[in-house]
Design a protein around this motif. Structure first.
Motif, PDB file in Angstrom:
ATOM      1  N   MET A   1       0.863  -1.154   0.000  1.00 21.79           N
ATOM      2  CA  MET A   1       0.000   0.000   0.000  1.00 21.79           C
ATOM      3  C   MET A   1       0.909   1.215   0.000  1.00 21.79           C
ATOM      4  SD  MET A   1      -3.139   1.125   2.480  1.00 21.79           S
ATOM      5  CE  MET A   1      -2.794   0.054   3.743  1.00 21.79           C
ATOM      6  N   GLY A   2       0.655   2.180  -0.848  1.00 19.14           N
ATOM      7  CA  GLY A   2       1.457   3.390  -0.901  1.00 19.14           C
ATOM      8  C   GLY A   2       0.660   4.581  -0.415  1.00 19.14           C
ATOM      9  N   MET A   3       1.367   5.489   0.220  1.00 20.02           N
ATOM     10  CA  MET A   3       0.718   6.706   0.709  1.00 20.02           C
ATOM     11  C   MET A   3       1.558   7.899   0.274  1.00 20.02           C
ATOM     12  SD  MET A   3      -0.366   5.640   4.552  1.00 20.02           S
ATOM     13  CE  MET A   3      -1.410   7.042   4.789  1.00 20.02           C
ATOM     14  N   ALA A   4       0.910   8.894  -0.284  1.00 20.94           N
ATOM     15  CA  ALA A   4       1.587  10.123  -0.661  1.00 20.94           C
ATOM     16  C   ALA A   4       1.231  11.184   0.369  1.00 20.94           C
ATOM     17  CB  ALA A   4       1.141  10.562  -2.058  1.00 20.94           C
ATOM     18  N   VAL A   5       2.268  11.739   1.016  1.00 19.58           N
ATOM     19  CA  VAL A   5       2.031  12.741   2.054  1.00 19.58           C
ATOM     20  C   VAL A   5       2.474  14.101   1.512  1.00 19.58           C
ATOM     21  CG1 VAL A   5       2.580  13.421   4.414  1.00 19.58           C
ATOM     22  CG2 VAL A   5       2.458  11.010   3.817  1.00 19.58           C
ATOM     23  N   GLY A   6       1.736  15.092   1.869  1.00 15.46           N
ATOM     24  CA  GLY A   6       2.086  16.433   1.431  1.00 15.46           C
ATOM     25  C   GLY A   6       1.383  16.764   0.134  1.00 15.46           C
TER      26      GLY A   6
ATOM     27  N   ARG B   1      -0.937  19.124  -2.465  1.00 16.75           N
ATOM     28  CA  ARG B   1      -2.194  19.826  -2.334  1.00 16.75           C
ATOM     29  C   ARG B   1      -3.359  18.953  -1.873  1.00 16.75           C
ATOM     30  NH1 ARG B   1      -3.301  22.624  -7.748  1.00 16.75           N
ATOM     31  NH2 ARG B   1      -1.644  21.363  -8.568  1.00 16.75           N
ATOM     32  N   GLY B   2      -3.409  17.697  -2.178  1.00 17.92           N
ATOM     33  CA  GLY B   2      -4.579  16.891  -1.887  1.00 17.92           C
ATOM     34  C   GLY B   2      -4.598  16.319  -0.488  1.00 17.92           C
ATOM     35  N   GLY B   3      -3.611  16.513   0.330  1.00 16.57           N
ATOM     36  CA  GLY B   3      -3.561  15.896   1.650  1.00 16.57           C
ATOM     37  C   GLY B   3      -3.072  14.458   1.526  1.00 16.57           C
ATOM     38  N   VAL B   4      -3.521  13.594   2.433  1.00 20.21           N
ATOM     39  CA  VAL B   4      -3.098  12.198   2.441  1.00 20.21           C
ATOM     40  C   VAL B   4      -3.873  11.445   1.371  1.00 20.21           C
ATOM     41  CG1 VAL B   4      -2.985  10.100   3.836  1.00 20.21           C
ATOM     42  CG2 VAL B   4      -2.606  12.313   4.898  1.00 20.21           C
ATOM     43  N   LYS B   5      -3.134  10.665   0.551  1.00 19.95           N
ATOM     44  CA  LYS B   5      -3.757   9.914  -0.532  1.00 19.95           C
ATOM     45  C   LYS B   5      -3.362   8.446  -0.375  1.00 19.95           C
ATOM     46  CE  LYS B   5      -3.883  11.624  -4.951  1.00 19.95           C
ATOM     47  NZ  LYS B   5      -3.287  11.909  -6.249  1.00 19.95           N
ATOM     48  N   ALA B   6      -4.326   7.551  -0.228  1.00 20.24           N
ATOM     49  CA  ALA B   6      -4.051   6.124  -0.056  1.00 20.24           C
ATOM     50  C   ALA B   6      -4.452   5.370  -1.326  1.00 20.24           C
ATOM     51  CB  ALA B   6      -4.826   5.577   1.138  1.00 20.24           C
ATOM     52  N   GLU B   7      -3.533   4.522  -1.823  1.00 18.61           N
ATOM     53  CA  GLU B   7      -3.817   3.708  -2.996  1.00 18.61           C
ATOM     54  C   GLU B   7      -3.513   2.255  -2.647  1.00 18.61           C
ATOM     55  OE1 GLU B   7      -1.636   5.033  -6.343  1.00 18.61           O
ATOM     56  OE2 GLU B   7      -2.295   7.106  -6.135  1.00 18.61           O
ATOM     57  N   ILE B   8      -4.372   1.353  -3.032  1.00 16.08           N
ATOM     58  CA  ILE B   8      -4.155  -0.071  -2.784  1.00 16.08           C
ATOM     59  C   ILE B   8      -3.579  -0.703  -4.040  1.00 16.08           C
ATOM     60  CG2 ILE B   8      -5.272  -2.267  -2.260  1.00 16.08           C
ATOM     61  CD1 ILE B   8      -7.384  -0.723  -0.731  1.00 16.08           C
ATOM     62  N   ASN B   9      -2.485  -1.421  -3.869  1.00 18.68           N
ATOM     63  CA  ASN B   9      -1.859  -2.121  -4.973  1.00 18.68           C
ATOM     64  C   ASN B   9      -2.419  -3.552  -5.000  1.00 18.68           C
ATOM     65  OD1 ASN B   9      -0.248  -3.080  -6.965  1.00 18.68           O
ATOM     66  ND2 ASN B   9       1.689  -2.731  -5.903  1.00 18.68           N
ATOM     67  N   VAL B  10      -3.253  -3.882  -6.000  1.00 21.42           N
ATOM     68  CA  VAL B  10      -3.904  -5.185  -6.060  1.00 21.42           C
ATOM     69  C   VAL B  10      -3.126  -6.219  -6.867  1.00 21.42           C
ATOM     70  CG1 VAL B  10      -6.218  -4.248  -5.727  1.00 21.42           C
ATOM     71  CG2 VAL B  10      -5.329  -4.517  -8.031  1.00 21.42           C
ATOM     72  N   THR B  11      -2.020  -5.837  -7.460  1.00 23.89           N
ATOM     73  CA  THR B  11      -1.248  -6.771  -8.275  1.00 23.89           C
ATOM     74  C   THR B  11      -0.788  -8.001  -7.491  1.00 23.89           C
ATOM     75  OG1 THR B  11      -0.542  -4.936  -9.665  1.00 23.89           O
ATOM     76  CG2 THR B  11       0.715  -6.977  -9.845  1.00 23.89           C
ATOM     77  N   PRO B  12      -0.226  -7.870  -6.280  1.00 22.35           N
ATOM     78  CA  PRO B  12       0.164  -9.081  -5.545  1.00 22.35           C
ATOM     79  C   PRO B  12      -1.026  -9.978  -5.204  1.00 22.35           C
ATOM     80  CG  PRO B  12       1.208  -7.149  -4.574  1.00 22.35           C
ATOM     81  CD  PRO B  12       0.224  -6.669  -5.587  1.00 22.35           C
ATOM     82  N   LEU B  13      -2.174  -9.380  -4.913  1.00 23.65           N
ATOM     83  CA  LEU B  13      -3.369 -10.166  -4.615  1.00 23.65           C
ATOM     84  C   LEU B  13      -3.805 -10.969  -5.836  1.00 23.65           C
ATOM     85  CD1 LEU B  13      -5.774 -10.886  -2.750  1.00 23.65           C
ATOM     86  CD2 LEU B  13      -6.928  -8.888  -3.693  1.00 23.65           C
ATOM     87  N   VAL B  14      -3.792 -10.353  -6.994  1.00 20.51           N
ATOM     88  CA  VAL B  14      -4.172 -11.035  -8.225  1.00 20.51           C
ATOM     89  C   VAL B  14      -3.189 -12.171  -8.519  1.00 20.51           C
ATOM     90  CG1 VAL B  14      -4.428 -10.771 -10.727  1.00 20.51           C
ATOM     91  CG2 VAL B  14      -5.375  -9.054  -9.184  1.00 20.51           C
ATOM     92  N   ASP B  15      -1.906 -11.946  -8.296  1.00 16.53           N
ATOM     93  CA  ASP B  15      -0.900 -12.986  -8.511  1.00 16.53           C
ATOM     94  C   ASP B  15      -1.160 -14.194  -7.616  1.00 16.53           C
ATOM     95  OD1 ASP B  15       0.321 -11.413 -10.380  1.00 16.53           O
ATOM     96  OD2 ASP B  15       1.920 -10.709  -9.049  1.00 16.53           O
ATOM     97  N   VAL B  16      -1.439 -13.978  -6.358  1.00 19.08           N
ATOM     98  CA  VAL B  16      -1.694 -15.073  -5.415  1.00 19.08           C
ATOM     99  C   VAL B  16      -2.944 -15.838  -5.813  1.00 19.08           C
ATOM    100  CG1 VAL B  16      -2.307 -15.600  -3.025  1.00 19.08           C
ATOM    101  CG2 VAL B  16      -0.458 -14.004  -3.502  1.00 19.08           C
ATOM    102  N   VAL B  17      -3.997 -15.127  -6.191  1.00 18.88           N
ATOM    103  CA  VAL B  17      -5.243 -15.782  -6.580  1.00 18.88           C
ATOM    104  C   VAL B  17      -5.044 -16.625  -7.837  1.00 18.88           C
ATOM    105  CG1 VAL B  17      -7.584 -15.353  -7.418  1.00 18.88           C
ATOM    106  CG2 VAL B  17      -6.719 -14.101  -5.447  1.00 18.88           C
ATOM    107  N   LEU B  18      -4.299 -16.132  -8.799  1.00 22.23           N
ATOM    108  CA  LEU B  18      -4.048 -16.906 -10.017  1.00 22.23           C
ATOM    109  C   LEU B  18      -3.222 -18.157  -9.730  1.00 22.23           C
ATOM    110  CD1 LEU B  18      -3.419 -14.112 -12.671  1.00 22.23           C
ATOM    111  CD2 LEU B  18      -5.373 -15.651 -12.480  1.00 22.23           C
ATOM    112  N   VAL B  19      -2.228 -18.065  -8.859  1.00 18.56           N
ATOM    113  CA  VAL B  19      -1.434 -19.238  -8.493  1.00 18.56           C
ATOM    114  C   VAL B  19      -2.312 -20.273  -7.799  1.00 18.56           C
ATOM    115  CG1 VAL B  19       0.426 -20.046  -6.989  1.00 18.56           C
ATOM    116  CG2 VAL B  19       0.782 -18.049  -8.430  1.00 18.56           C
ATOM    117  N   LEU B  20      -3.172 -19.839  -6.877  1.00 21.59           N
ATOM    118  CA  LEU B  20      -4.073 -20.774  -6.205  1.00 21.59           C
ATOM    119  C   LEU B  20      -5.038 -21.430  -7.196  1.00 21.59           C
ATOM    120  CD1 LEU B  20      -4.912 -18.860  -2.915  1.00 21.59           C
ATOM    121  CD2 LEU B  20      -3.540 -20.925  -3.161  1.00 21.59           C
ATOM    122  N   LEU B  21      -5.534 -20.668  -8.149  1.00 20.47           N
ATOM    123  CA  LEU B  21      -6.428 -21.209  -9.158  1.00 20.47           C
ATOM    124  C   LEU B  21      -5.733 -22.299  -9.969  1.00 20.47           C
ATOM    125  CD1 LEU B  21      -9.124 -21.078 -10.712  1.00 20.47           C
ATOM    126  CD2 LEU B  21      -8.047 -19.369 -12.173  1.00 20.47           C
ATOM    127  N   ILE B  22      -4.508 -22.053 -10.375  1.00 25.16           N
ATOM    128  CA  ILE B  22      -3.745 -23.048 -11.144  1.00 25.16           C
ATOM    129  C   ILE B  22      -3.509 -24.301 -10.311  1.00 25.16           C
ATOM    130  CG2 ILE B  22      -1.497 -23.509 -12.184  1.00 25.16           C
ATOM    131  CD1 ILE B  22      -1.533 -20.528 -13.088  1.00 25.16           C
TER     132      ILE B  22
END
Length: 139
Positions: A1-6, A8-29
């Motif tokens: 998870m990345g956070m940009a501080v400072g 104009r917009g204040g605190v901005k939180a972004e969720i990185n879903v790429t690792p989650l998708v990788d794990v789900v695809l491996v489990l599916l296989i």
């Protein structure tokens, strides 16, 4: 998870879903590979035979099992009595009339015990039932 501080917009939180998708695809296989290799029917020790039936492309049979304590199973589903067993067999035979039937009976059972189950399956409409055996290895 990345956070940009400072900024104009204040605190901005972004969720990185790429690792989650990788794990789900491996489990599916993994599940896609392992599921067809899972054994069918209840695991019972089979009697030995000098030879067995071999087919190049066998259709998946309906496996029903009789354990040493005379408990009946269709696949892995335990059936409490013979009437429920016959009802389940009729359902399967109506749905797939061409499907092969395979009886896996514990090697410690008597012929009478196995014949009783074969009679119940015949009464349910099964015309041919194969018996599961463990083939002896010859050197």
């Amino acid at each position: 998870m990345g956070m940009a501080v400072g900024g104009r917009g204040g605190v901005k939180a972004e969720i990185n879903v790429t690792p989650l998708v990788d794990v789900v695809l491996v489990l599916l296989i993994i599940f896609m590979v392992v599921t067809p290799m899972s054994p069918q029917g209840k695991d019972v020790p089979l009697p030995a035979a000098a030879q067995g039936e071999h087919r190049d492309t066998p259709p998946e049979p309906l496996v029903f099992s009789l354990t040493a304590d005379k408990a009946l199973f269709v696949g892995t589903e335990a059936l409490p009595d013979t009437s429920r067993f016959q009802e389940r067999m009729r359902e399967e035979l109506r749905a797939h009339p061409e499907r092969r039937l395979l009886l896996k009976a514990d090697e410690t059972l008597t012929c009478g015990d196995v014949l009783e189950v074969l009679h119940h399956s015949r009464d349910a409409g099964a015309l041919k039932v194969s018996l599961g055996v463990a083939v002896k290895k010859t050197h």
